[in-house]
Design a protein around this motif. Structure first.
Motif, mmCIF file in Angstrom:
data_model
loop_
_atom_site.group_PDB
_atom_site.id
_atom_site.type_symbol
_atom_site.label_atom_id
_atom_site.label_comp_id
_atom_site.label_asym_id
_atom_site.label_seq_id
_atom_site.Cartn_x
_atom_site.Cartn_y
_atom_site.Cartn_z
ATOM 1 N N ALA A 34 0.842 -1.203 0.000
ATOM 2 C CA ALA A 34 0.000 0.000 0.000
ATOM 3 C C ALA A 34 0.878 1.255 0.000
ATOM 4 O O ALA A 34 0.578 2.228 -0.697
ATOM 5 C CB ALA A 34 -0.936 -0.011 1.205
ATOM 6 N N GLU A 35 1.961 1.217 0.740
ATOM 7 C CA GLU A 35 2.823 2.397 0.807
ATOM 8 C C GLU A 35 3.478 2.666 -0.552
ATOM 9 O O GLU A 35 3.502 3.805 -1.035
ATOM 10 C CB GLU A 35 3.879 2.189 1.902
ATOM 11 N N ALA A 36 3.980 1.606 -1.174
ATOM 12 C CA ALA A 36 4.621 1.763 -2.492
ATOM 13 C C ALA A 36 3.604 2.272 -3.518
ATOM 14 O O ALA A 36 3.924 3.084 -4.388
ATOM 15 C CB ALA A 36 5.212 0.435 -2.944
ATOM 16 N N LEU A 37 2.379 1.782 -3.374
ATOM 17 C CA LEU A 37 1.323 2.171 -4.313
ATOM 18 C C LEU A 37 0.957 3.646 -4.142
ATOM 19 O O LEU A 37 0.896 4.406 -5.106
ATOM 20 C CB LEU A 37 0.113 1.263 -4.046
ATOM 21 N N SER A 38 0.783 4.061 -2.883
ATOM 22 C CA SER A 38 0.424 5.462 -2.623
ATOM 23 C C SER A 38 1.538 6.399 -3.073
ATOM 24 O O SER A 38 1.273 7.478 -3.583
ATOM 25 C CB SER A 38 0.171 5.680 -1.129
ATOM 26 N N ARG A 39 2.773 5.980 -2.876
ATOM 27 C CA ARG A 39 3.904 6.848 -3.195
ATOM 28 C C ARG A 39 3.967 7.171 -4.687
ATOM 29 O O ARG A 39 4.346 8.261 -5.084
ATOM 30 C CB ARG A 39 5.204 6.173 -2.727
ATOM 31 N N GLU A 40 3.568 6.215 -5.521
ATOM 32 C CA GLU A 40 3.624 6.471 -6.971
ATOM 33 C C GLU A 40 2.295 6.947 -7.541
ATOM 34 O O GLU A 40 2.267 7.681 -8.519
ATOM 35 C CB GLU A 40 4.077 5.206 -7.716
ATOM 36 N N HIS A 41 1.187 6.488 -6.941
ATOM 37 C CA HIS A 41 -0.122 6.853 -7.475
ATOM 38 C C HIS A 41 -0.672 8.113 -6.831
ATOM 39 O O HIS A 41 -1.298 8.941 -7.497
ATOM 40 C CB HIS A 41 -1.104 5.694 -7.263
ATOM 41 N N GLY A 42 -0.472 8.226 -5.511
ATOM 42 C CA GLY A 42 -0.979 9.399 -4.802
ATOM 43 C C GLY A 42 -2.210 9.128 -3.961
ATOM 44 O O GLY A 42 -2.577 9.945 -3.121
ATOM 45 N N LYS A 43 -2.874 7.983 -4.155
ATOM 46 C CA LYS A 43 -4.102 7.745 -3.399
ATOM 47 C C LYS A 43 -3.780 7.518 -1.920
ATOM 48 O O LYS A 43 -2.634 7.214 -1.565
ATOM 49 C CB LYS A 43 -4.930 6.601 -3.989
ATOM 50 N N THR A 44 -4.795 7.656 -1.065
ATOM 51 C CA THR A 44 -4.571 7.526 0.379
ATOM 52 C C THR A 44 -4.203 6.081 0.721
ATOM 53 O O THR A 44 -4.520 5.154 -0.031
ATOM 54 C CB THR A 44 -5.834 7.908 1.174
ATOM 55 N N LEU A 45 -3.597 5.887 1.891
ATOM 56 C CA LEU A 45 -3.173 4.534 2.269
ATOM 57 C C LEU A 45 -4.348 3.554 2.401
ATOM 58 O O LEU A 45 -4.251 2.435 1.876
ATOM 59 C CB LEU A 45 -2.372 4.579 3.577
ATOM 60 N N PRO A 46 -5.457 3.934 3.053
ATOM 61 C CA PRO A 46 -6.570 2.966 3.115
ATOM 62 C C PRO A 46 -7.092 2.616 1.726
ATOM 63 O O PRO A 46 -7.467 1.471 1.461
ATOM 64 C CB PRO A 46 -7.650 3.701 3.925
ATOM 65 N N ASP A 47 -7.100 3.606 0.822
ATOM 66 C CA ASP A 47 -7.564 3.350 -0.544
ATOM 67 C C ASP A 47 -6.578 2.427 -1.280
ATOM 68 O O ASP A 47 -6.980 1.553 -2.052
ATOM 69 C CB ASP A 47 -7.693 4.694 -1.274
ATOM 70 N N ALA A 48 -5.287 2.618 -1.012
ATOM 71 C CA ALA A 48 -4.272 1.759 -1.641
ATOM 72 C C ALA A 48 -4.395 0.329 -1.132
ATOM 73 O O ALA A 48 -4.278 -0.635 -1.901
ATOM 74 C CB ALA A 48 -2.876 2.316 -1.361
#
Ligand code: NAD
Length: 499
Positions: free
Chosen positions: A84-98
């Motif tokens: 989730a963290e890697a996803l948010s870092r590149e996409h921008g979405k919030t952690l719960p959403d990731a």
């Protein structure tokens, strides 16, 4: 600066084409990595490895293939926070959403554990005198998928889990905007026991996509992304004799009837319209209240909610409702479309244009916008904005409202909010849209149903995940067999003599 890789033949492999794309942290606007863009030769190498590995993988019994999926589910849960963290870092979405992005993919992996049942064939005993007939579902061989930036975990898993559990090898060409999570997923699949070469990640852009489309070994192509590219991939892939399914853009309408619970409808609209900064193919981007009074009450309920939305980086944790959009280009496209809305006469009742976040001035943040009095001829109504912009089109009657959704070129998802069962039933029956919510704003079907829009939101015959995925990733072969009488007729005890 981190240089990302491909994942080919069970190893991280550096790009050799000399071409790279920037991968941003959308919250800060900084380039945090560069991703290699594969050329034809790099894709061919992956295909060659896949073709060799696939033969042995297809011969592994389905139960053992399913066990890899079981283990993969455990590993996804183990690494959920990291992914989730890697996803948010590149996409921008919030952690719960990731985490939700990973979870919705994981659920399809769980469904794939049922592969032994799904892959069972049919059998007719004594279809004729001494004749039996049976059908088997066989893997296609090497398959490929091209995925969008907005669900970098979920959509790759929707494709590769069913493809692989059916006995195929799969080449993933993820979005060049957020390629890290797909690379992590490939590593986890191997940790789960998948042989090398069965799941490979080849990063790239149009050049890599064309290498897939014109490759003779690749049997099928799955695509999710914008409609113009979906049309291109569907047309080209089919003309090359491949099995192709392409899922495109959307403009999802939510109809609010006069009897709807207005607080419930407004809460639903805020989440469905602005969650993930509106970068969801199932986002609601058009609200259609029926009747002037309904429209007035809806706008009254929406304005304070939209104004209260908290926009910020994923690192702010649960204090944020949505994050930045994916790139500076996406941001300026949204701003351009907002301006056309104003110019063409829509009423901007919540104006997010001046939004700025202290300390993140270079991030790709877009404030929340709410339009009223939008009409059918406006650009903001016709085009997918893919940003935090909700348009309200006032309809005078239910027929006018359903007609709007029916006439729009996209047909991904829609919803109706009402307390009247008869209206809801009529809506669900008549609407020419693939996924319908009744008092549910984002009706994304669960893993064991199938996902897919209609009209310009989908090109092909079979939906994603659920039973359709097992049809898409297998070919049916039917055998008719007759055996001449043999040993059961008894032994021959006299010495054979010539007659
Ligand atoms: P996109 O079409 O720009 O890119 C999707 C993929 O196609 C990427 O892997 C990209 O590298 C590749 N691509 C881009 N340009 C190409 C070209 N000219 N030739 C060949 N390949 C090309 O889409 P995106 O911006 O990543 O994603 C957002 C879009 O995806 C929105 O339209 C959204 O509605 C849609 N989407 C649809 C669904 C669905 O299920 N219908 C789900 C998610 C997203």
């Amino acid at each position: 600066m981190q240089e990302l890789t491909h994942y080919i033949g069970g190893a991280h492999v550096k790009g050799t084409s000399g071409r790279f794309a920037d991968v941003y942290n959308p919250a800060t606007g900084e380039v945090q990595a560069k991703v290699p863009l594969a050329n034809k030769a790099e894709m061919e190498r992956a295909v060659e490895i896949a073709a060799k590995a696939q033969v042995a993988w297809a011969a592994v019994n389905p139960q053992r293939r399913a066990r890899v999926m079981m283990k993969f589910v455990d590993l996804l849960n183990r690494d959920m926070d990291k992914l989730a963290e890697a996803l948010s870092r590149e996409h921008g979405k919030t952690l719960p959403d990731a985490a939700g992005d990973v979870q919705r993919g994981l659920e399809v992996v769980e469904y794939c554990i049922g592969a032994p049942q799904m892959l069972k064939g049919d059998y007719t005993d004594s279809a004729g005198p001494g004749i039996d007939m049976y059908s088997m579902k066989q893997a296609l061989g090497v398959t490929a998928g091209i995925t969008p930036f907005n669900f970098p975990a979920m959509i790759p898993m929707w494709m590769f889990a069913p493809a692989i559990v059916c006995g195929n090898a799969f080449i993933l060409k993820p979005s060049e905007r957020d390629p890290s999570v797909p690379l992590m997923l490939a590593e986890l699949m191997e940790e789960a026991g998948l042989p090398k070469g069965i799941l490979q990640v080849v990063n790239g852009d149009k050049e890599a996509v064309d290498a897939i489309l014109y490759d003779d070994t690749i049997q099928s192509v799955g695509f999710v992304g914008s409609t113009p590219i979906a049309e291109y991939i569907y047309g080209t892939g089919c003309s090359q004799g491949k099995r192709v399914q392409c899922f495109g853009g959307a403009k999802n309408h939510m109809i609010i009837m006069p009897d709807a619970d207005m607080d419930q409808a407004a809460d639903a609209l805020v989440g469905a319209g602005y969650g993930a900064a509106g970068e969801r193919c199932m986002a609601i981007s058009v609200a259609v209240p029926v009747g002037e009074d309904t429209a007035d009450r809806l706008i009254e309920a929406l304005v304070p909610r939209v104004e209260a939305l908290k926009v910020g980086p994923y690192t702010s944790g649960n204090d944020v409702d949505y994050g930045p959009v994916v790139t500076a280009a996406a941001k300026s496209n949204i701003e351009r479309l907002v301006q056309t809305g104003i110019d063409q006469g829509a009423k901007l009742v919540v104006d997010g244009r001046d939004f700025s976040l202290q300390g993140y001035e270079d991030g790709f943040f877009v404030g929340a916008h709410l339009f009223d009095n939008v009409t059918k001829d406006m650009d903001i109504y016709k085009h997918e904005i893919f940003g935090p912009v909700l348009s309200t089109v006032r309809a005078q009657t239910y027929e006018e409202a359903i007609g709007l959704a029916m006439d729009h070129e996209y047909g991904n998802g829609t919803a109706i909010f009402t307390r009247d069962g008869d209206t809801a039933r009529d809506f669900a029956n008549r609407i020419n849209i693939g996924m319908v919510g009744v008092n549910v704003p984002i009706p994304v079907p669960l893993a064991y149903h199938t996902f897919g829009g209609w009209k310009k939101s989908m090109f092909g015959d079979l939906n994603q995940h659920g039973p359709d995925a097992f049809k898409f990733y297998t070919r049916t072969k039917t055998v008719t067999s007759r055996w001449p009488s043999g040993i059961k007729e008894g032994g021959e005890f006299s010495i054979p003599v010539m007659e």
